[in-house]
Motif scaffolding. Structure first.
Motif, PDB file in Angstrom:
ATOM      1  N   UNK A   1       2.492 -71.401 -32.290  1.00 32.94           N
ATOM      2  CA  UNK A   1       1.633 -70.229 -32.147  1.00 32.94           C
ATOM      3  C   UNK A   1       1.506 -69.822 -30.683  1.00 32.94           C
ATOM      4  N   UNK A   2       1.480 -68.523 -30.467  1.00 31.09           N
ATOM      5  CA  UNK A   2       1.358 -67.981 -29.114  1.00 31.09           C
ATOM      6  C   UNK A   2      -0.106 -68.071 -28.688  1.00 31.09           C
ATOM      7  N   UNK A   3      -0.361 -68.696 -27.542  1.00 33.76           N
ATOM      8  CA  UNK A   3      -1.726 -68.836 -27.065  1.00 33.76           C
ATOM      9  C   UNK A   3      -2.089 -67.634 -26.201  1.00 33.76           C
ATOM     10  N   UNK A   4      -3.359 -67.365 -26.144  1.00 36.08           N
ATOM     11  CA  UNK A   4      -3.854 -66.254 -25.342  1.00 36.08           C
ATOM     12  C   UNK A   4      -3.788 -66.634 -23.863  1.00 36.08           C
ATOM     13  N   UNK A   5      -3.185 -65.785 -23.031  1.00 35.10           N
ATOM     14  CA  UNK A   5      -3.076 -66.108 -21.600  1.00 35.10           C
ATOM     15  C   UNK A   5      -4.453 -66.259 -20.968  1.00 35.10           C
TER      16      UNK A   5
ATOM     17  N   UNK B   1      -5.974 -55.738 -22.329  1.00 32.10           N
ATOM     18  CA  UNK B   1      -5.208 -56.603 -23.228  1.00 32.10           C
ATOM     19  C   UNK B   1      -3.774 -56.098 -23.369  1.00 32.10           C
ATOM     20  N   UNK B   2      -3.606 -54.791 -23.438  1.00 30.06           N
ATOM     21  CA  UNK B   2      -2.256 -54.225 -23.538  1.00 30.06           C
ATOM     22  C   UNK B   2      -1.469 -54.509 -22.257  1.00 30.06           C
ATOM     23  N   UNK B   3      -2.128 -54.391 -21.112  1.00 29.06           N
ATOM     24  CA  UNK B   3      -1.480 -54.701 -19.838  1.00 29.06           C
ATOM     25  C   UNK B   3      -1.014 -56.155 -19.819  1.00 29.06           C
ATOM     26  N   UNK B   4      -1.871 -57.065 -20.246  1.00 30.61           N
ATOM     27  CA  UNK B   4      -1.527 -58.486 -20.266  1.00 30.61           C
ATOM     28  C   UNK B   4      -0.308 -58.729 -21.153  1.00 30.61           C
ATOM     29  N   UNK B   5      -0.254 -58.076 -22.306  1.00 29.27           N
ATOM     30  CA  UNK B   5       0.870 -58.249 -23.218  1.00 29.27           C
ATOM     31  C   UNK B   5       2.184 -57.780 -22.595  1.00 29.27           C
ATOM     32  N   UNK B   6       2.136 -56.757 -21.744  1.00 33.49           N
ATOM     33  CA  UNK B   6       3.356 -56.180 -21.174  1.00 33.49           C
ATOM     34  C   UNK B   6       3.761 -56.801 -19.843  1.00 33.49           C
ATOM     35  N   UNK B   7       2.978 -57.741 -19.334  1.00 35.64           N
ATOM     36  CA  UNK B   7       3.319 -58.334 -18.044  1.00 35.64           C
ATOM     37  C   UNK B   7       4.615 -59.133 -18.084  1.00 35.64           C
ATOM     38  N   UNK B   8       5.036 -59.561 -19.269  1.00 38.10           N
ATOM     39  CA  UNK B   8       6.292 -60.293 -19.374  1.00 38.10           C
ATOM     40  C   UNK B   8       7.472 -59.406 -19.009  1.00 38.10           C
ATOM     41  N   UNK B   9       7.289 -58.093 -19.030  1.00 38.42           N
ATOM     42  CA  UNK B   9       8.372 -57.153 -18.768  1.00 38.42           C
ATOM     43  C   UNK B   9       8.372 -56.638 -17.327  1.00 38.42           C
ATOM     44  N   UNK B  10       7.530 -57.185 -16.455  1.00 34.97           N
ATOM     45  CA  UNK B  10       7.400 -56.679 -15.098  1.00 34.97           C
ATOM     46  C   UNK B  10       8.585 -57.126 -14.245  1.00 34.97           C
ATOM     47  N   UNK B  11       9.234 -56.168 -13.601  1.00 38.75           N
ATOM     48  CA  UNK B  11      10.292 -56.442 -12.634  1.00 38.75           C
ATOM     49  C   UNK B  11       9.870 -55.830 -11.308  1.00 38.75           C
ATOM     50  N   UNK B  12      10.058 -56.583 -10.237  1.00 28.11           N
ATOM     51  CA  UNK B  12       9.691 -56.093  -8.911  1.00 28.11           C
ATOM     52  C   UNK B  12      10.924 -56.193  -8.026  1.00 28.11           C
ATOM     53  N   UNK B  13      11.363 -55.066  -7.482  1.00 34.97           N
ATOM     54  CA  UNK B  13      12.519 -55.030  -6.599  1.00 34.97           C
ATOM     55  C   UNK B  13      12.044 -55.064  -5.152  1.00 34.97           C
ATOM     56  N   UNK B  14      12.705 -55.887  -4.353  1.00 35.48           N
ATOM     57  CA  UNK B  14      12.365 -56.015  -2.942  1.00 35.48           C
ATOM     58  C   UNK B  14      13.584 -55.701  -2.085  1.00 35.48           C
ATOM     59  N   UNK B  15      13.338 -55.150  -0.890  1.00 35.57           N
ATOM     60  CA  UNK B  15      14.427 -54.861   0.037  1.00 35.57           C
ATOM     61  C   UNK B  15      14.920 -56.134   0.717  1.00 35.57           C
ATOM     62  N   UNK B  16      14.058 -57.123   0.850  1.00 38.60           N
ATOM     63  CA  UNK B  16      14.400 -58.369   1.531  1.00 38.60           C
ATOM     64  C   UNK B  16      14.979 -59.367   0.537  1.00 38.60           C
ATOM     65  N   UNK B  17      16.266 -59.720   0.664  1.00 35.94           N
ATOM     66  CA  UNK B  17      16.891 -60.604  -0.325  1.00 35.94           C
ATOM     67  C   UNK B  17      16.287 -62.005  -0.383  1.00 35.94           C
TER      68      UNK B  17
ATOM     69  N   UNK C   1      13.171 -62.695  -0.292  1.00 37.76           N
ATOM     70  CA  UNK C   1      11.804 -62.631  -0.824  1.00 37.76           C
ATOM     71  C   UNK C   1      11.817 -62.473  -2.333  1.00 37.76           C
ATOM     72  N   UNK C   2      10.828 -63.058  -2.960  1.00 36.46           N
ATOM     73  CA  UNK C   2      10.659 -62.897  -4.406  1.00 36.46           C
ATOM     74  C   UNK C   2       9.187 -62.666  -4.713  1.00 36.46           C
ATOM     75  N   UNK C   3       8.940 -61.893  -5.744  1.00 32.30           N
ATOM     76  CA  UNK C   3       7.581 -61.666  -6.232  1.00 32.30           C
ATOM     77  C   UNK C   3       7.639 -61.851  -7.741  1.00 32.30           C
ATOM     78  N   UNK C   4       6.752 -62.659  -8.251  1.00 34.14           N
ATOM     79  CA  UNK C   4       6.645 -62.870  -9.697  1.00 34.14           C
ATOM     80  C   UNK C   4       5.211 -62.590 -10.105  1.00 34.14           C
ATOM     81  N   UNK C   5       5.052 -61.757 -11.140  1.00 37.96           N
ATOM     82  CA  UNK C   5       3.735 -61.456 -11.683  1.00 37.96           C
ATOM     83  C   UNK C   5       3.803 -61.796 -13.173  1.00 37.96           C
ATOM     84  N   UNK C   6       2.916 -62.684 -13.612  1.00 36.90           N
ATOM     85  CA  UNK C   6       2.947 -63.093 -15.009  1.00 36.90           C
ATOM     86  C   UNK C   6       1.600 -63.659 -15.425  1.00 36.90           C
ATOM     87  N   UNK C   7       1.448 -63.845 -16.728  1.00 31.48           N
ATOM     88  CA  UNK C   7       0.238 -64.456 -17.269  1.00 31.48           C
ATOM     89  C   UNK C   7       0.592 -65.833 -17.781  1.00 31.48           C
ATOM     90  N   UNK C   8      -0.347 -66.741 -17.644  1.00 30.72           N
ATOM     91  CA  UNK C   8      -0.140 -68.093 -18.155  1.00 30.72           C
ATOM     92  C   UNK C   8      -1.380 -68.590 -18.837  1.00 30.72           C
TER      93      UNK C   8
END
Length: 143
Positions: free
Chosen positions: A44-48, A118-134, A136-143
Motif C-alpha cells: 500500500x502507498x503511504x501518505x507522504x 494534496x494535488x501538488x504533493x501527488x504530482x511532485x514525483x513528476x518534477x524535473x529541474x534543469x540547471x545550467x551548472x552540470x 549541480x543537482x536539485x531534487x524535490x520530492x515527498x517522502x
C-alpha cells in the motif's frame, strides 16, 4: 494499527498524557520503525510526511569543494498553514496578495485550498529541474 500506537492513544484517552506528549511519543515511535521498502516494492502507498529539497554542487571558487543543502519540511505544517489561511479575513488576504505581487511572488492566497496542496504533493514525483551548472543537482520530492 500497531500495539504501541494503540497504547499511546489509550493513555491519551484516559487522560494519563497530554495531546502534545502523545504526539511526541508517536513521532518517536515512527522514527524507530524500520525503513520503508525500496521504491518499486509492492504494497500500500503511504501518505507522504515530508517535502524534501536537496541541492548539491561543486564550488569552483573554493577549490572544488562540494556544497549541499538539505531542506526537509513536514507536510503537516504546510497542510496546517493552508487550513489556517481559510480563517484569514478576505481583506487581509487581498493586502497580502498585493504585497507578494510587489515582491515578485504572484500567488493568490484567496484561491489556496487544502485539496490543492494534496494535488501538488501527488504530482511532485513528476518534477524535473534543469540547471545550467552540470555539477549541480536539485531534487524535490515527498517522502
Amino acid at each position: 494499527m500497531n500495539e504501541q500506537r494503540r497504547q499511546i492513544l489509550e493513555m491519551l484517552a484516559e487522560g494519563k498524557i497530554t495531546a502534545d506528549e502523545a504526539e511526541r511519543l508517536i513521532t518517536a515511535l515512527e522514527r524507530s520503525q524500520p525503513e520503508p521498502p525500496p521504491a518499486g516494492a509492492t504494497g500500500p502507498k503511504t501518505r507522504p510526511r515530508y517535502l524534501r529539497v536537496l541541492v548539491t554542487w561543486v564550488d569552483d571558487t573554493v577549490g572544488g569543494e562540494p556544497g549541499r543543502i538539505n531542506v526537509r519540511v513536514p507536510l503537516q505544517l504546510l497542510r496546517a498553514g493552508v487550513r489556517l489561511a481559510t480563517l484569514v479575513p478576505p481583506q487581509a488576504l487581498t493586502r497580502a496578495n498585493d504585497a507578494l505581487s510587489r515582491s515578485g511572488v504572484p500567488i493568490d492566497l484567496t484561491q489556496l485550498k487544502p485539496q490543492d496542496l494534496e494535488e501538488l504533493v501527488e504530482h511532485l514525483e513528476e518534477v524535473d529541474i534543469d540547471l545550467d551548472e552540470p555539477s549541480s543537482t536539485v531534487k524535490v520530492f515527498c517522502e
